[in-house]
Design a protein around this motif. Structure first.
Motif, PDB file in Angstrom:
ATOM      1  N   LEU A 129       0.831  -1.211   0.000  1.00 13.97           N
ATOM      2  CA  LEU A 129       0.000   0.000   0.000  1.00 13.97           C
ATOM      3  C   LEU A 129       0.863   1.257   0.000  1.00 13.97           C
ATOM      4  O   LEU A 129       0.533   2.243  -0.663  1.00 13.97           O
ATOM      5  CB  LEU A 129      -0.933   0.002   1.212  1.00 13.97           C
ATOM      6  N   LYS A 130       1.962   1.225   0.731  1.00 13.11           N
ATOM      7  CA  LYS A 130       2.852   2.388   0.784  1.00 13.11           C
ATOM      8  C   LYS A 130       3.497   2.622  -0.583  1.00 13.11           C
ATOM      9  O   LYS A 130       3.616   3.763  -1.039  1.00 13.11           O
ATOM     10  CB  LYS A 130       3.914   2.216   1.863  1.00 13.11           C
ATOM     11  N   THR A 131       3.880   1.544  -1.267  1.00 16.55           N
ATOM     12  CA  THR A 131       4.439   1.673  -2.613  1.00 16.55           C
ATOM     13  C   THR A 131       3.402   2.278  -3.561  1.00 16.55           C
ATOM     14  O   THR A 131       3.719   3.179  -4.337  1.00 16.55           O
ATOM     15  CB  THR A 131       4.916   0.302  -3.137  1.00 16.55           C
ATOM     16  N   LEU A 132       2.166   1.787  -3.480  1.00 16.63           N
ATOM     17  CA  LEU A 132       1.094   2.362  -4.296  1.00 16.63           C
ATOM     18  C   LEU A 132       0.899   3.844  -3.974  1.00 16.63           C
ATOM     19  O   LEU A 132       0.664   4.655  -4.866  1.00 16.63           O
ATOM     20  CB  LEU A 132      -0.220   1.618  -4.062  1.00 16.63           C
ATOM     21  N   GLY A 133       0.996   4.181  -2.692  1.00 19.62           N
ATOM     22  CA  GLY A 133       0.865   5.576  -2.283  1.00 19.62           C
ATOM     23  C   GLY A 133       1.948   6.448  -2.900  1.00 19.62           C
ATOM     24  O   GLY A 133       1.672   7.543  -3.387  1.00 19.62           O
ATOM     25  N   HIS A 134       3.184   5.957  -2.893  1.00 18.43           N
ATOM     26  CA  HIS A 134       4.282   6.722  -3.505  1.00 18.43           C
ATOM     27  C   HIS A 134       4.041   6.915  -5.000  1.00 18.43           C
ATOM     28  O   HIS A 134       4.251   8.015  -5.538  1.00 18.43           O
ATOM     29  CB  HIS A 134       5.623   6.022  -3.286  1.00 18.43           C
ATOM     30  N   ILE A 135       3.599   5.875  -5.666  1.00 24.51           N
ATOM     31  CA  ILE A 135       3.323   5.969  -7.106  1.00 24.51           C
ATOM     32  C   ILE A 135       2.207   6.974  -7.366  1.00 24.51           C
ATOM     33  O   ILE A 135       2.318   7.835  -8.241  1.00 24.51           O
ATOM     34  CB  ILE A 135       2.976   4.587  -7.686  1.00 24.51           C
ATOM     35  N   SER A 136       1.143   6.879  -6.584  1.00 20.60           N
ATOM     36  CA  SER A 136       0.016   7.786  -6.756  1.00 20.60           C
ATOM     37  C   SER A 136       0.424   9.235  -6.496  1.00 20.60           C
ATOM     38  O   SER A 136       0.107  10.136  -7.279  1.00 20.60           O
ATOM     39  CB  SER A 136      -1.132   7.382  -5.832  1.00 20.60           C
ATOM     40  N   TYR A 137       1.130   9.473  -5.378  1.00 16.51           N
ATOM     41  CA  TYR A 137       1.576  10.840  -5.086  1.00 16.51           C
ATOM     42  C   TYR A 137       2.518  11.359  -6.177  1.00 16.51           C
ATOM     43  O   TYR A 137       2.452  12.527  -6.548  1.00 16.51           O
ATOM     44  CB  TYR A 137       2.262  10.917  -3.721  1.00 16.51           C
ATOM     45  N   LEU A 138       3.380  10.501  -6.711  1.00 11.86           N
ATOM     46  CA  LEU A 138       4.281  10.921  -7.784  1.00 11.86           C
ATOM     47  C   LEU A 138       3.490  11.345  -9.021  1.00 11.86           C
ATOM     48  O   LEU A 138       3.760  12.406  -9.602  1.00 11.86           O
ATOM     49  CB  LEU A 138       5.256   9.795  -8.138  1.00 11.86           C
ATOM     50  N   LEU A 139       2.505  10.549  -9.418  1.00  6.73           N
ATOM     51  CA  LEU A 139       1.691  10.906 -10.584  1.00  6.73           C
ATOM     52  C   LEU A 139       0.930  12.206 -10.332  1.00  6.73           C
ATOM     53  O   LEU A 139       0.851  13.071 -11.211  1.00  6.73           O
ATOM     54  CB  LEU A 139       0.729   9.764 -10.930  1.00  6.73           C
ATOM     55  N   HIS A 140       0.377  12.360  -9.133  1.00  5.17           N
ATOM     56  CA  HIS A 140      -0.316  13.605  -8.783  1.00  5.17           C
ATOM     57  C   HIS A 140       0.654  14.789  -8.857  1.00  5.17           C
ATOM     58  O   HIS A 140       0.305  15.855  -9.380  1.00  5.17           O
ATOM     59  CB  HIS A 140      -0.876  13.524  -7.356  1.00  5.17           C
ATOM     60  N   ALA A 141       1.851  14.607  -8.319  1.00  5.18           N
ATOM     61  CA  ALA A 141       2.832  15.697  -8.296  1.00  5.18           C
ATOM     62  C   ALA A 141       3.254  16.104  -9.700  1.00  5.18           C
ATOM     63  O   ALA A 141       3.401  17.299  -9.980  1.00  5.18           O
ATOM     64  CB  ALA A 141       4.052  15.287  -7.471  1.00  5.18           C
ATOM     65  N   ILE A 142       3.445  15.146 -10.591  1.00  3.84           N
ATOM     66  CA  ILE A 142       3.825  15.472 -11.969  1.00  3.84           C
ATOM     67  C   ILE A 142       2.763  16.356 -12.603  1.00  3.84           C
ATOM     68  O   ILE A 142       3.076  17.374 -13.223  1.00  3.84           O
ATOM     69  CB  ILE A 142       4.046  14.183 -12.792  1.00  3.84           C
ATOM     70  N   VAL A 143       1.514  15.990 -12.426  1.00  3.11           N
ATOM     71  CA  VAL A 143       0.417  16.776 -13.004  1.00  3.11           C
ATOM     72  C   VAL A 143       0.315  18.145 -12.325  1.00  3.11           C
ATOM     73  O   VAL A 143       0.146  19.166 -12.992  1.00  3.11           O
ATOM     74  CB  VAL A 143      -0.918  16.004 -12.900  1.00  3.11           C
ATOM     75  N   ALA A 144       0.452  18.184 -10.999  1.00  5.14           N
ATOM     76  CA  ALA A 144       0.329  19.443 -10.266  1.00  5.14           C
ATOM     77  C   ALA A 144       1.453  20.417 -10.618  1.00  5.14           C
ATOM     78  O   ALA A 144       1.203  21.607 -10.827  1.00  5.14           O
ATOM     79  CB  ALA A 144       0.322  19.178  -8.761  1.00  5.14           C
ATOM     80  N   VAL A 145       2.686  19.937 -10.709  1.00  7.66           N
ATOM     81  CA  VAL A 145       3.808  20.803 -11.081  1.00  7.66           C
ATOM     82  C   VAL A 145       3.610  21.295 -12.512  1.00  7.66           C
ATOM     83  O   VAL A 145       3.834  22.469 -12.817  1.00  7.66           O
ATOM     84  CB  VAL A 145       5.158  20.064 -10.922  1.00  7.66           C
ATOM     85  N   GLY A 146       3.156  20.409 -13.383  1.00  9.63           N
ATOM     86  CA  GLY A 146       2.890  20.800 -14.768  1.00  9.63           C
ATOM     87  C   GLY A 146       1.823  21.873 -14.876  1.00  9.63           C
ATOM     88  O   GLY A 146       1.848  22.690 -15.793  1.00  9.63           O
ATOM     89  N   ALA A 147       0.905  21.902 -13.942  1.00 15.16           N
ATOM     90  CA  ALA A 147      -0.156  22.912 -13.966  1.00 15.16           C
ATOM     91  C   ALA A 147       0.344  24.273 -13.484  1.00 15.16           C
ATOM     92  O   ALA A 147      -0.211  25.299 -13.857  1.00 15.16           O
ATOM     93  CB  ALA A 147      -1.327  22.465 -13.100  1.00 15.16           C
ATOM     94  N   VAL A 148       1.398  24.283 -12.670  1.00 20.08           N
ATOM     95  CA  VAL A 148       1.889  25.542 -12.097  1.00 20.08           C
ATOM     96  C   VAL A 148       3.055  26.122 -12.903  1.00 20.08           C
ATOM     97  O   VAL A 148       3.160  27.332 -13.057  1.00 20.08           O
ATOM     98  CB  VAL A 148       2.312  25.327 -10.621  1.00 20.08           C
ATOM     99  N   VAL A 149       3.917  25.271 -13.410  1.00 16.18           N
ATOM    100  CA  VAL A 149       5.109  25.734 -14.119  1.00 16.18           C
ATOM    101  C   VAL A 149       4.789  25.945 -15.597  1.00 16.18           C
ATOM    102  O   VAL A 149       4.371  25.006 -16.273  1.00 16.18           O
ATOM    103  CB  VAL A 149       6.266  24.713 -13.963  1.00 16.18           C
ATOM    104  N   PRO A 150       4.972  27.165 -16.101  1.00 16.89           N
ATOM    105  CA  PRO A 150       4.682  27.436 -17.510  1.00 16.89           C
ATOM    106  C   PRO A 150       5.547  26.568 -18.431  1.00 16.89           C
ATOM    107  O   PRO A 150       6.726  26.351 -18.180  1.00 16.89           O
ATOM    108  CB  PRO A 150       5.037  28.917 -17.679  1.00 16.89           C
ATOM    109  N   GLY A 151       4.925  26.059 -19.474  1.00 16.30           N
ATOM    110  CA  GLY A 151       5.652  25.282 -20.469  1.00 16.30           C
ATOM    111  C   GLY A 151       5.735  23.798 -20.164  1.00 16.30           C
ATOM    112  O   GLY A 151       6.157  23.014 -20.999  1.00 16.30           O
ATOM    113  N   ILE A 152       5.337  23.405 -18.963  1.00 15.42           N
ATOM    114  CA  ILE A 152       5.354  21.981 -18.609  1.00 15.42           C
ATOM    115  C   ILE A 152       3.907  21.529 -18.485  1.00 15.42           C
ATOM    116  O   ILE A 152       3.209  21.916 -17.565  1.00 15.42           O
ATOM    117  CB  ILE A 152       6.089  21.732 -17.275  1.00 15.42           C
ATOM    118  N   GLN A 153       3.465  20.749 -19.420  1.00 22.32           N
ATOM    119  CA  GLN A 153       2.095  20.262 -19.383  1.00 22.32           C
ATOM    120  C   GLN A 153       2.089  18.748 -19.293  1.00 22.32           C
ATOM    121  O   GLN A 153       2.402  18.062 -20.246  1.00 22.32           O
ATOM    122  CB  GLN A 153       1.325  20.723 -20.628  1.00 22.32           C
TER     123      GLN A 153
END
Length: 124
Positions: free
Chosen positions: A14-38
């Motif tokens: 479950l912890k491994t799944l949590g890390h994967i999920s948070y990583l995917l969320h973070a990639i999308v969230a950073v892409g939404a804030v940083v210009p040019g990264i979608q």
């Protein structure tokens, strides 16, 4: 003894799944804030589906709160984006609203991920 080993393996999985999920969320969230990264919203949907499917496995454990946290974060952010979409008619208000939502989402992801790393439950 087998039950203890099985429980430890479940927690680790479950912890491994949590890390994967948070990583995917973070990639999308950073892409939404940083210009040019979608990043693709598809990554967020994959993480969301994983969380929905696997949350039952975490029932009764400290990690249950992480599944609830991630699912609620996606739902609340999605609703906020939908409700503020009409502001894009005026461009600047839409940009400001979506930037603030994205920053809030990014905060939720990093707060949750930090708690996961520390083996801590999140508030309800």
């Amino acid at each position: 003894m087998d039950e203890v080993v099985a429980n430890a393996e479940r927690e680790a999985s479950l912890k491994t799944l949590g890390h994967i999920s948070y990583l995917l969320h973070a990639i999308v969230a950073v892409g939404a804030v940083v210009p040019g990264i979608q990043a693709s919203v598809g990554l967020l949907l994959i993480a969301f589906i994983i969380d929905l499917v696997k949350r039952g496995d975490a029932l009764g454990s400290w990690q249950e709160s992480h599944f609830r946290w991630r699912i609620r974060s996606v739902i609340f952010a999605g609703l906020a984006y939908l409700l503020t979409a009409p502001l894009w008619v005026l461009v600047l208000p839409g940009w400001v609203a979506w930037t603030l939502i994205s920053i809030w989402f990014l905060y939720r992801i990093f707060r949750g991920w930090s708690a996961l790393i520390s083996n801590q439950a999140l508030p309800a």
